[in-house]
Enzyme design. Structure first.
Site, PDB file in Angstrom:
ATOM      1  N   CYS A 277       1.146  -1.185  -0.025  1.00 24.41           N
ATOM      2  CA  CYS A 277      -0.011  -0.060   0.209  1.00 24.41           C
ATOM      3  C   CYS A 277       0.939   1.028  -0.184  1.00 24.41           C
ATOM      4  CB  CYS A 277      -0.911   0.084   1.229  1.00 24.41           C
ATOM      5  SG  CYS A 277      -1.972  -1.452   1.523  1.00 24.41           S
ATOM      6  N   PRO A 280       1.587   7.610  -0.166  1.00 23.98           N
ATOM      7  CA  PRO A 280       2.283   8.430  -1.313  1.00 23.98           C
ATOM      8  C   PRO A 280       3.548   8.076  -1.784  1.00 23.98           C
ATOM      9  CG  PRO A 280       2.280   9.798   0.573  1.00 23.98           C
ATOM     10  CD  PRO A 280       1.815   8.482   1.083  1.00 23.98           C
ATOM     11  N   GLY A 281       4.199   7.273  -1.302  1.00 22.52           N
ATOM     12  CA  GLY A 281       5.654   6.764  -1.636  1.00 22.52           C
ATOM     13  C   GLY A 281       6.807   7.156  -0.772  1.00 22.52           C
ATOM     14  N   ASP A 299      -0.810   0.108  -5.032  1.00 23.14           N
ATOM     15  CA  ASP A 299      -1.898   1.064  -4.249  1.00 23.14           C
ATOM     16  C   ASP A 299      -3.041   1.163  -5.282  1.00 23.14           C
ATOM     17  OD1 ASP A 299      -1.478   3.187  -1.852  1.00 23.14           O
ATOM     18  OD2 ASP A 299      -3.058   3.620  -3.131  1.00 23.14           O
ATOM     19  N   ASP A 344       2.047  -1.242   4.890  1.00 20.83           N
ATOM     20  CA  ASP A 344       1.601  -0.278   5.485  1.00 20.83           C
ATOM     21  C   ASP A 344       0.139   0.062   5.202  1.00 20.83           C
ATOM     22  OD1 ASP A 344       1.651   2.428   7.002  1.00 20.83           O
ATOM     23  OD2 ASP A 344       2.394   3.566   5.152  1.00 20.83           O
ATOM     24  N   CYS A 397      -0.400   4.195  10.747  1.00 18.77           N
ATOM     25  CA  CYS A 397      -0.115   5.372  11.562  1.00 18.77           C
ATOM     26  C   CYS A 397      -1.481   5.656  12.272  1.00 18.77           C
ATOM     27  CB  CYS A 397      -0.089   6.506  10.591  1.00 18.77           C
ATOM     28  SG  CYS A 397      -1.386   6.639   9.258  1.00 18.77           S
TER      29      CYS A 397
END
Length: 464
Positions: A277, A280-281, A299, A344, A397
């Site tokens: 996933c 944004p990289g 993604d 992630d 997160c």
């Protein structure tokens, strides 16, 4: 979103910014992401609107409670949301961006532009608040939502999961985040980049052996001002997020649940790695900065995946990138097992609220169970793709245990060939509080976003 300026530094009249911020706050209250809203804001107004919106959203619980007290009958949305912005700016602060009389004057001017008949109403409400501010603020300390500026269900959940730290976590969520950089290991050390920053008058500190590429800026800076940024010398990435790549590919000293020490070697060059996933990289790029890999980055969101490709181009790195739901392995997997997998997973983002202050107002209690289900599906779908003896890093997160330790405990019950190992200071729940236990080489506390990491090893004898 990188927060680098205060509203007062934008150089644009507060009246204009209040109108933009009122629209942004209204959109968030209607369920839209602030990131998406700001992307449609006029470019010259975007930095000031972002800074102002962040400040308002960090005080939104108090502002909404004040509006209910001062104007029990809710005004039309275009009036209410501008009023909320002004009330949030007038809430007592150690470092207010505007003088109180300026806020009142500019809010009334903005209201005349938006809905002239309501300008007198807004003026009266704001001036009453200033007259009675001390008593009103004191009274609202007994209202948990107004005091902590989080929804009640969120407060209850954090308190249940972290009874010793819940107040510190909620307070941290309302603070401005630090700006942490990741020096590109392919272009030089963190110490060498620190010297480049110093040449530009930007003070920073290194964050130690466990985060060898990380630098913490003394003061946030515009990304364009960072030396060598456009040529890939550095990226902006929180210290906690910089743990993911080393856990996935680097040599580690770990410990089993039985207390046995375990030395894990680094992955060899060319190892096959999945970033499941990736948008944004930031973590995708970090993996490639640490090691030459055969990396597949997935993604489900094509628009967000474009940011992965943009990051890789800026950093002059290469990976295979595909827009696909990682759970649907029949659609993308070629049958070759992976040496390591970084998952992630999509989550509530409850650990990065200080960077995304809209998240707390967008999430609903039922979202957590839905996200936990997706996380479990990803774990179960990807585990069979890992080689025997391989490692998987599961990360979120999130501060909520349902998306962290509880999720991993349930996975280990389902997968008999999976085992979790601990890496001191790198695995488990990381909390965004001053006493989180993370220290740099000088013994100073390292500020972290809230994260969870688990390092899962597959039995060498596995046939799954």
């Amino acid at each position: 979103m990188s927060e680098t300026s205060s509203p007062s530094a934008a150089g644009i009249p507060l009246q204009r910014l209040l109108l933009q911020a009122a629209d942004a706050v209204q959109a968030v209250r209607q369920g839209r992401s602030l990131t998406d809203v700001l992307a449609r804001c006029p470019r010259e107004l975007r930095p000031g609107t972002q800074a102002l919106s962040f400040q308002v959203l960090r005080q939104l619980g108090a502002a909404q409670a004040l509006r209910r007290q001062l104007a029990p009958k809710a005004p039309p949305p275009k009036v209410e949301n501008l009023l909320l912005c002004a009330l949030a700016l007038l809430w007592p602060s150690d470092d207010p961006p505007y003088a109180a009389h300026t806020v009142v004057d500019q809010a009334v001017r903005a209201m005349r532009q938006r809905a002239a008949p309501s300008a007198g109403f807004v003026n009266a409400v704001l001036r009453r608040f200033l007259r009675e501010r001390e008593a009103l603020v004191q009274g609202l300390q007994r209202d948990p939502v107004a005091h902590h500026n989080h929804p009640q269900w969120w407060i209850d959940r954090v308190r249940q999961d972290w009874p010793q730290h819940w107040q510190g976590i909620l307070a941290a969520n309302n603070s401005r985040p630090p700006m942490t950089l990741r020096a590109n290991a392919r272009q030089g050390s963190a110490a060498a980049y620190q010297a480049r920053l110093a040449e530009q008058g930007m003070a920073s500190r290194l964050l130690g052996d466990r985060l060898p590429q990380a630098l913490l800026l003394d003061r946030p800076q515009p990304v364009a001002a960072l030396p060598g940024f456009e040529h890939g010398a550095v990226s902006v990435q929180d210290a906690a997020a910089q743990i993911a790549a080393p856990l996935t590919v680097a040599a580690l000293q770990a410990r089993t649940p039985q207390g046995q020490d375990l030395a894990l070697p680094a992955l060899p060059p060319g190892a096959r790695v999945l970033d499941a996933c990736s948008a944004p990289g930031g973590k995708t790029a970090h993996l490639l900065e640490l090691q030459a890999l055969d990396l597949l980055a997935l993604d489900a969101d094509p628009e967000r995946l474009a940011r992965v490709e943009g990051n890789l181009r800026r950093l002059q790195l290469q990976a295979q990138v595909r827009a696909v739901d990682a759970r649907q392995t029949a659609q993308w997997w070629d049958g070759r097992s992976f040496d390591a997998i970084l998952l992630d997973a999509p989550c509530s983002a409850s650990g990065i609220v200080r960077r995304h202050p809209d998240v707390r107002w967008l999430r609903r209690p039922e979202d957590i169970a839905q996200l936990a289900r997706i996380q479990a599906e990803l774990l179960d779908a990807l585990w069979p793709l890992l080689k025997p003896g391989g490692r998987m890093v599961y990360a979120t997160c999130s501060l909520f245990k349902a998306e962290g330790q509880d999720q991993v405990d349930a996975f280990l019950q389902r997968q008999p060939d999976a085992g979790a190992v601990e890496c001191a200071g790198l695995t488990g729940h990381l909390l965004p509080v001053p006493d989180n236990g993370a220290q740099d080489a000088a013994g100073q506390a390292v500020p972290l976003d809230g994260f969870f990491y688990a390092l899962l090893l597959k039995s060498p004898a596995s046939t799954r």
